[in-house]
Design a protein around this motif. Structure first.
Motif, short mmCIF file in Angstrom:
data_model
loop_
_atom_site.label_atom_id
_atom_site.label_comp_id
_atom_site.label_asym_id
_atom_site.label_seq_id
_atom_site.Cartn_x
_atom_site.Cartn_y
_atom_site.Cartn_z
N TRP A 1 0.81 -1.22 0.00
CA TRP A 1 0.00 0.00 0.00
C TRP A 1 0.85 1.27 0.00
N VAL B 1 1.99 1.73 -3.46
CA VAL B 1 0.88 2.18 -4.32
C VAL B 1 0.68 3.69 -4.17
N LYS B 2 0.73 4.19 -2.93
CA LYS B 2 0.51 5.63 -2.69
C LYS B 2 1.61 6.47 -3.31
#
Length: 507
Positions: free
Chosen positions: A264, A267-268
């Motif tokens: 995550w 991804v950010k």
């Protein structure tokens, strides 16, 4: 020595007194010498990355230019269709993928500077997962290319020709997701030579295959696009072979389940990077899109696509410097050297601008002569000549702006620069281009003028941010990021587990 001799010696000393440097002169000479030495050392580090990166981008961009040149001699409509697919749809997808891959440059560059070598392979695998999923989500753009272009109001004949070309680009975007990540991974270690070798091989092969399939076998668009896909996948397999077969022993330790952890945050950061870069790459796509609404759309699109490709050649130099800036800044921040990071920025900006200025003058003098490489149509050649001044100015801006973006990638400012790009390009440049081009009736020249003003605004803001940067603070931020995502080496993990077991047994 006798009295007479000593007397004569004394006279000479009085007549020609020994001179000493004025206070501070020697120190200033040493400073100048030290500065020159520092610049020389930094330039060597810069060109280790920038030279192969520029050459690689020339070769990669050359694949698309050669494709366009062959399609231009097949027909004007085919050229316009390819220009729309490549500059509007493919560049849209490429912007997202290249931007998301630039997050890997931040992570790998800073970890390499901090000597956390084993993390680079983990970051590479995480980026493969993220980018391949993103590529799958982009497929509808190419599957429904013709309806999309018609929805955007493009010429129906050109849009129909664009449909099959869009399908041919599907293998190409999957190659981008692998190629971009491998390039960022290798660049961060200054292992650019392998990228360059395979890029040259693919360019030479593409030129030969285009000639063979279109001139000899008369396969037309299918021949050009088939050759394009072969040329784009060859470097990917070559780089994978290099990595898997021991080319990066410190940073590649095989496939790891750790790649599935902490996805995550990747991804950010990748999303921020994607927005930052794609807003830049989409900008010129909007220029071609707006040209499609003009009265003589085919000529306008052809002329603009030629100018954008010429500007793109120079942009490859700036993108090579952007890659070098990102690597140098990330490596120095990871190593904890704020002073070296700042100095690297000044050297690379000065070098790139000097090259851009020479090309700026050259294209002012060439005018429409360069158009004959792409087209023999007199109307297209004349249109390119009318855009030569804007082309030269665009080249000058391109010599600075991408390098400043490279600073953002190296330091991890992607989210901030995304806002700058959004404001400069889409709230200033494009509205100005529309107003000057349509209500003020300046046509393609007006649209491009407005867009160049947007690039100028963005460049000024990035210069201001760079000058105001506290590099010591950036070092602290980089180390916080590195420590947050750090995973121990397998041997460290085994050692700590064994120690824990010994302590538990002792208790």
């Amino acid at each position: 020595m006798g009295l007479e001799g000593r007397s004569e010696d004394l006279k000479q000393r009085l007549v020609v007194p020994h001179t000493y440097p004025a206070p501070g002169v020697r120190e200033e000479e040493d400073d100048v010498r030290n500065l020159a030495q520092r610049i020389w050392e930094e330039k060597k580090k810069l060109w280790v990355v920038a030279g192969p990166a520029i050459f690689t981008r020339f070769s990669t961009f050359g694949v698309s230019v050669i494709s366009q040149a062959f399609l231009g001699h097949i027909g004007a409509t085919e050229l316009a269709a390819y220009a729309l697919v490549f500059t509007v749809i493919t560049r849209f997808a490429t912007g997202i993928l290249l931007g998301m891959a630039s997050a890997l440059e931040t992570l790998c560059g800073q970890s390499y500077g901090a000597k956390q070598y084993h993390m680079l392979g983990v970051y590479l695998q995480r980026s493969w997962i993220v980018l391949l999923i993103c590529t799958l989500l982009l497929l509808p753009l190419f599957l429904f290319c013709t309806p999309l272009l018609l929805l955007l109001g493009q010429d129906a004949t050109v849009a129909e020709k664009a449909g099959p070309i869009g399908l041919w680009f599907i293998p190409a975007i999957f190659s981008y997701s692998m190629s971009f990540t491998l390039q960022m991974y290798l660049q961060s270690q200054s292992k650019n030579s392998v990228i360059t070798y395979w890029a040259v091989i693919s360019l030479v092969l593409h030129t030969f295959l285009c000639w063979l399939l279109t001139i000899q076998f008369k396969l037309g668009v299918a021949g050009v696009m088939g050759s394009t896909n072969i040329a784009l996948w060859i470097p990917v397999f070559g780089q994978l072979l290099f990595v898997f077969c021991g080319g990066c022993p410190e940073t590649w330790q095989g496939l790891s389940k750790d790649a599935l952890r902490d996805l995550w945050p990747v991804v950010k950061l990748s999303t921020s990077s994607g927005v930052m870069v794609c807003l830049e790459l989409w900008y010129s796509s909007v220029l071609v899109l707006l040209a499609g609404y003009m009265a003589n759309a085919e000529v306008a699109i052809d002329a603009l696509s030629i100018c954008i490709n010429i500007s793109g050649w120079e942009l490859m130099i700036a993108l090579g410097f952007m890659a070098a800036t990102g690597v140098r800044v990330a490596n120095e921040l990871g190593a904890g050297s704020a002073r070296s990071a700042k100095f690297a920025v000044y050297v690379v900006v000065g070098t790139s601008f000097s090259i851009g200025f020479v090309l700026f003058v050259a294209f002012l003098l060439l005018e429409e002569k360069v158009a004959y490489v792409f087209s023999n149509d007199p109307a297209v050649v004349k249109a390119v000549g009318s855009l030569s001044g804007l082309l030269a100015f665009s080249i000058l801006l391109n010599s600075v702006q991408p390098v400043l973006s490279g600073i953002a990638i190296g330091a991890g400012w992607q989210k901030l620069i995304a806002y700058v790009n959004l404001g400069s390009y889409y709230l200033v440049g494009i509205p100005l281009g529309i107003v000057i081009g349509y209500p003020l009736k300046q046509g393609v020249e007006g649209v491009w003028l407005g867009i160049n003003i947007g690039v100028g605004v963005q460049t000024i803001i990035l210069i201001f941010l760079t000058v105001r940067t506290d590099w010591d603070q950036q070092v602290a931020i980089a180390h916080a990021r590195i420590n947050k995502w750090y995973l121990p080496k397998p041997e460290e993990y085994d050692a700590s587990r064994a120690q824990a077991q010994v302590q538990a047994h002792t208790v």
